[in-house]
Write a protein that holds these residues in place. Structure first.
Motif, PDB file in Angstrom:
ATOM      1  N   CYS A 108      -3.507  -1.545   1.429  1.00 47.87           N
ATOM      2  CA  CYS A 108      -2.268  -2.188   1.877  1.00 47.87           C
ATOM      3  C   CYS A 108      -2.570  -3.658   2.145  1.00 47.87           C
ATOM      4  CB  CYS A 108      -1.711  -1.542   3.144  1.00 47.87           C
ATOM      5  SG  CYS A 108      -0.280  -2.443   3.802  1.00 47.87           S
ATOM      6  N   PRO A 109      -2.086  -4.557   1.285  1.00 45.03           N
ATOM      7  CA  PRO A 109      -2.383  -5.982   1.466  1.00 45.03           C
ATOM      8  C   PRO A 109      -1.990  -6.515   2.843  1.00 45.03           C
ATOM      9  CG  PRO A 109      -1.357  -5.599  -0.668  1.00 45.03           C
ATOM     10  CD  PRO A 109      -1.278  -4.313   0.091  1.00 45.03           C
ATOM     11  N   ARG A 110      -0.857  -6.098   3.335  1.00 42.33           N
ATOM     12  CA  ARG A 110      -0.378  -6.594   4.642  1.00 42.33           C
ATOM     13  C   ARG A 110      -1.316  -6.153   5.762  1.00 42.33           C
ATOM     14  NH1 ARG A 110       4.878  -7.698   6.227  1.00 42.33           N
ATOM     15  NH2 ARG A 110       5.042  -8.678   4.185  1.00 42.33           N
ATOM     16  N   GLN A 111      -1.748  -4.908   5.729  1.00 42.09           N
ATOM     17  CA  GLN A 111      -2.629  -4.390   6.774  1.00 42.09           C
ATOM     18  C   GLN A 111      -3.937  -5.190   6.818  1.00 42.09           C
ATOM     19  OE1 GLN A 111      -4.825  -0.567   6.309  1.00 42.09           O
ATOM     20  NE2 GLN A 111      -3.531   0.091   8.014  1.00 42.09           N
ATOM     21  N   ALA A 112      -4.535  -5.442   5.656  1.00 47.34           N
ATOM     22  CA  ALA A 112      -5.778  -6.219   5.608  1.00 47.34           C
ATOM     23  C   ALA A 112      -5.562  -7.629   6.134  1.00 47.34           C
ATOM     24  CB  ALA A 112      -6.307  -6.260   4.178  1.00 47.34           C
ATOM     25  N   TYR A 113      -4.465  -8.234   5.747  1.00 47.67           N
ATOM     26  CA  TYR A 113      -4.140  -9.588   6.198  1.00 47.67           C
ATOM     27  C   TYR A 113      -4.033  -9.622   7.725  1.00 47.67           C
ATOM     28  CZ  TYR A 113      -1.511 -13.928   6.818  1.00 47.67           C
ATOM     29  OH  TYR A 113      -1.101 -15.166   7.234  1.00 47.67           O
ATOM     30  N   LEU A 114      -3.319  -8.659   8.290  1.00 47.91           N
ATOM     31  CA  LEU A 114      -3.153  -8.625   9.745  1.00 47.91           C
ATOM     32  C   LEU A 114      -4.488  -8.391  10.453  1.00 47.91           C
ATOM     33  CD1 LEU A 114       0.218  -6.679   9.972  1.00 47.91           C
ATOM     34  CD2 LEU A 114      -0.162  -9.109  10.455  1.00 47.91           C
ATOM     35  N   LYS A 115      -5.332  -7.557   9.883  1.00 42.98           N
ATOM     36  CA  LYS A 115      -6.654  -7.324  10.482  1.00 42.98           C
ATOM     37  C   LYS A 115      -7.475  -8.604  10.513  1.00 42.98           C
ATOM     38  CE  LYS A 115      -7.321  -2.438   9.481  1.00 42.98           C
ATOM     39  NZ  LYS A 115      -8.118  -1.456   8.751  1.00 42.98           N
ATOM     40  N   ILE A 116      -7.398  -9.367   9.446  1.00 42.41           N
ATOM     41  CA  ILE A 116      -8.181 -10.605   9.358  1.00 42.41           C
ATOM     42  C   ILE A 116      -7.575 -11.721  10.205  1.00 42.41           C
ATOM     43  CG2 ILE A 116      -8.820 -12.487   7.789  1.00 42.41           C
ATOM     44  CD1 ILE A 116      -9.246 -10.305   5.648  1.00 42.41           C
ATOM     45  N   MET A 117      -6.265 -11.879  10.145  1.00 43.53           N
ATOM     46  CA  MET A 117      -5.621 -13.038  10.755  1.00 43.53           C
ATOM     47  C   MET A 117      -5.252 -12.851  12.226  1.00 43.53           C
ATOM     48  SD  MET A 117      -5.748 -15.109   8.269  1.00 43.53           S
ATOM     49  CE  MET A 117      -4.685 -16.492   8.637  1.00 43.53           C
ATOM     50  N   ILE A 118      -4.927 -11.661  12.618  1.00 43.46           N
ATOM     51  CA  ILE A 118      -4.413 -11.464  13.973  1.00 43.46           C
ATOM     52  C   ILE A 118      -5.428 -10.781  14.878  1.00 43.46           C
ATOM     53  CG2 ILE A 118      -2.633 -10.320  15.354  1.00 43.46           C
ATOM     54  CD1 ILE A 118      -0.735 -10.685  13.021  1.00 43.46           C
ATOM     55  N   MET A 119      -5.824  -9.610  14.495  1.00 45.78           N
ATOM     56  CA  MET A 119      -6.720  -8.850  15.365  1.00 45.78           C
ATOM     57  C   MET A 119      -7.404  -7.768  14.577  1.00 45.78           C
ATOM     58  SD  MET A 119      -3.957  -6.470  17.343  1.00 45.78           S
ATOM     59  CE  MET A 119      -2.512  -7.499  17.247  1.00 45.78           C
ATOM     60  N   LYS A 120      -8.442  -7.256  15.156  1.00 38.65           N
ATOM     61  CA  LYS A 120      -9.110  -6.126  14.546  1.00 38.65           C
ATOM     62  C   LYS A 120      -8.489  -4.842  15.052  1.00 38.65           C
ATOM     63  CE  LYS A 120     -13.447  -8.140  13.416  1.00 38.65           C
ATOM     64  NZ  LYS A 120     -14.800  -7.856  13.113  1.00 38.65           N
TER      65      LYS A 120
ATOM     66  N   HIS B  62      -3.777 -15.681   0.021  1.00 41.34           N
ATOM     67  CA  HIS B  62      -2.933 -15.366   1.174  1.00 41.34           C
ATOM     68  C   HIS B  62      -3.586 -15.799   2.490  1.00 41.34           C
ATOM     69  CE1 HIS B  62       0.424 -13.374  -0.752  1.00 41.34           C
ATOM     70  NE2 HIS B  62      -0.443 -12.800  -1.567  1.00 41.34           N
ATOM     71  N   ILE B  63      -4.878 -15.620   2.587  1.00 38.15           N
ATOM     72  CA  ILE B  63      -5.591 -16.025   3.809  1.00 38.15           C
ATOM     73  C   ILE B  63      -5.562 -17.548   3.956  1.00 38.15           C
ATOM     74  CG2 ILE B  63      -7.856 -16.115   4.943  1.00 38.15           C
ATOM     75  CD1 ILE B  63      -8.400 -13.341   3.610  1.00 38.15           C
ATOM     76  N   GLN B  64      -5.895 -18.265   2.877  1.00 30.66           N
ATOM     77  CA  GLN B  64      -5.936 -19.729   2.941  1.00 30.66           C
ATOM     78  C   GLN B  64      -4.563 -20.328   3.228  1.00 30.66           C
ATOM     79  OE1 GLN B  64      -7.834 -20.640  -0.818  1.00 30.66           O
ATOM     80  NE2 GLN B  64      -9.861 -20.695   0.123  1.00 30.66           N
ATOM     81  N   ASN B  65      -3.526 -19.742   2.642  1.00 34.35           N
ATOM     82  CA  ASN B  65      -2.165 -20.251   2.855  1.00 34.35           C
ATOM     83  C   ASN B  65      -1.524 -19.701   4.123  1.00 34.35           C
ATOM     84  OD1 ASN B  65      -2.438 -21.598   0.417  1.00 34.35           O
ATOM     85  ND2 ASN B  65      -1.331 -20.060  -0.750  1.00 34.35           N
ATOM     86  N   GLN B  66      -2.228 -18.810   4.791  1.00 36.43           N
ATOM     87  CA  GLN B  66      -1.705 -18.116   5.969  1.00 36.43           C
ATOM     88  C   GLN B  66      -0.306 -17.570   5.674  1.00 36.43           C
ATOM     89  OE1 GLN B  66      -2.226 -20.309   9.610  1.00 36.43           O
ATOM     90  NE2 GLN B  66      -4.390 -20.646   9.200  1.00 36.43           N
ATOM     91  N   GLU B  67      -0.222 -16.924   4.541  1.00 29.28           N
ATOM     92  CA  GLU B  67       1.036 -16.362   4.048  1.00 29.28           C
ATOM     93  C   GLU B  67       0.865 -14.851   3.894  1.00 29.28           C
ATOM     94  OE1 GLU B  67       2.236 -16.213  -0.457  1.00 29.28           O
ATOM     95  OE2 GLU B  67       2.661 -18.193   0.357  1.00 29.28           O
ATOM     96  N   PRO B  68       1.589 -14.063   4.661  1.00 27.78           N
ATOM     97  CA  PRO B  68       1.419 -12.603   4.565  1.00 27.78           C
ATOM     98  C   PRO B  68       1.736 -12.083   3.165  1.00 27.78           C
ATOM     99  CG  PRO B  68       2.731 -13.175   6.483  1.00 27.78           C
ATOM    100  CD  PRO B  68       2.570 -14.426   5.672  1.00 27.78           C
ATOM    101  N   PRO B  69       0.857 -11.247   2.629  1.00 23.00           N
ATOM    102  CA  PRO B  69       1.131 -10.624   1.333  1.00 23.00           C
ATOM    103  C   PRO B  69       2.168  -9.520   1.501  1.00 23.00           C
ATOM    104  CG  PRO B  69      -0.910  -9.787   2.225  1.00 23.00           C
ATOM    105  CD  PRO B  69      -0.436 -10.849   3.175  1.00 23.00           C
ATOM    106  N   PRO B  70       2.660  -8.977   0.396  1.00 20.64           N
ATOM    107  CA  PRO B  70       3.630  -7.886   0.522  1.00 20.64           C
ATOM    108  C   PRO B  70       3.002  -6.637   1.133  1.00 20.64           C
ATOM    109  CG  PRO B  70       2.986  -8.213  -1.774  1.00 20.64           C
ATOM    110  CD  PRO B  70       2.358  -9.319  -0.974  1.00 20.64           C
ATOM    111  N   LYS B  71       3.867  -5.811   1.719  1.00 27.18           N
ATOM    112  CA  LYS B  71       3.417  -4.521   2.246  1.00 27.18           C
ATOM    113  C   LYS B  71       3.153  -3.573   1.084  1.00 27.18           C
ATOM    114  CE  LYS B  71       6.454  -4.337   6.294  1.00 27.18           C
ATOM    115  NZ  LYS B  71       7.407  -3.488   6.988  1.00 27.18           N
ATOM    116  N   THR B  72       2.488  -2.494   1.404  1.00 27.96           N
ATOM    117  CA  THR B  72       2.356  -1.424   0.431  1.00 27.96           C
ATOM    118  C   THR B  72       3.744  -0.862   0.124  1.00 27.96           C
ATOM    119  OG1 THR B  72       1.353   0.721  -0.035  1.00 27.96           O
ATOM    120  CG2 THR B  72       1.958   0.301   2.251  1.00 27.96           C
TER     121      THR B  72
END
Length: 190
Positions: A15-27, A163-173
């Motif tokens: 899930c792209p969104r889940q990975a993004y949130l883990k990296i950008m917000i919290m573990k 997505h990480i560099q642009n701080q732009e959330p990817p789509p959800k699964t």
């Protein structure tokens, strides 16, 4: 982020969104399946599976790998090196069969392929095959890190980095069943 953890490539494929949130917000705190995996993981079974496959060479466990070219870093469960050839071994709880590995469990396939590419750069070897050990069923699935798998994994890494560099959330699964058990379901933007 200079280096993306290879485990996050697996998460991003799931899930792209889940990975993004883990990296950008919290573990995410360890889930029950993560805790169970640590309990079940058995070094003796991994080595036994390697020998049952008839793989000869020096066995190393928990091998650190890094690819400056791809900007990824991780730790492979086991590697068998024989001269300039290598086999990667990844132990998982339950991945079904080979067909499911290429469909439902493609996130495991992405992780294993990323490990192969990083190992080649780290150890200057050629990875001939990847063996996924299904620990619950005590079976194995052997795959080859084909050019198509490598390209698919590279594109996934590039997309994730963008997505990480642009701080732009990817789509959800698109699989809503994955959302039901997600730690981030209550904070995941639409």
């Amino acid at each position: 982020m200079d280096y993306i953890p290879i485990s996050m490539i697996k998460e991003y494929t799931y899930c792209p969104r889940q990975a993004y949130l883990k990296i950008m917000i919290m573990k995410e705190p360890p889930t029950e399946s993560m805790k169970y995996a640590k309990q079940v993981s058995n070094t003796e079974n991994v080595i036994k599976s390697i020998r049952e496959q008839g793989i000869e060479g020096e066995v190393s466990l928990e091998v650190p790998v890094k690819s400056a070219k791809l900007g990824i870093v991780g730790r492979v469960d086991a590697v068998v090196v024989n001269k300039n050839r290598a086999v990667i071994i990844e132990a998982k709880l339950n991945i079904g069969n080979k067909k499911k590995l290429y469909t439902r469990y493609s996130h495991v396939l992405a992780q294993a392929t990323a490990y192969a590419m990083a190992l080649e750069e780290t150890m200057k070897v050629t990875v001939d095959k990847i063996i996924i050990i299904n620990q619950e069923k005590e079976t194995t699935i052997t795959i080859r890190p084909t050019p198509n798998l490598r390209k698919w994994t590279e594109r996934t890494i590039q997309d994730m980095r963008k997505h990480i560099q642009n701080q732009e959330p990817p789509p959800k699964t698109t699989n809503k069943a994955k959302c039901k058990a997600c730690y981030f379901k209550d904070i995941c933007p639409p």
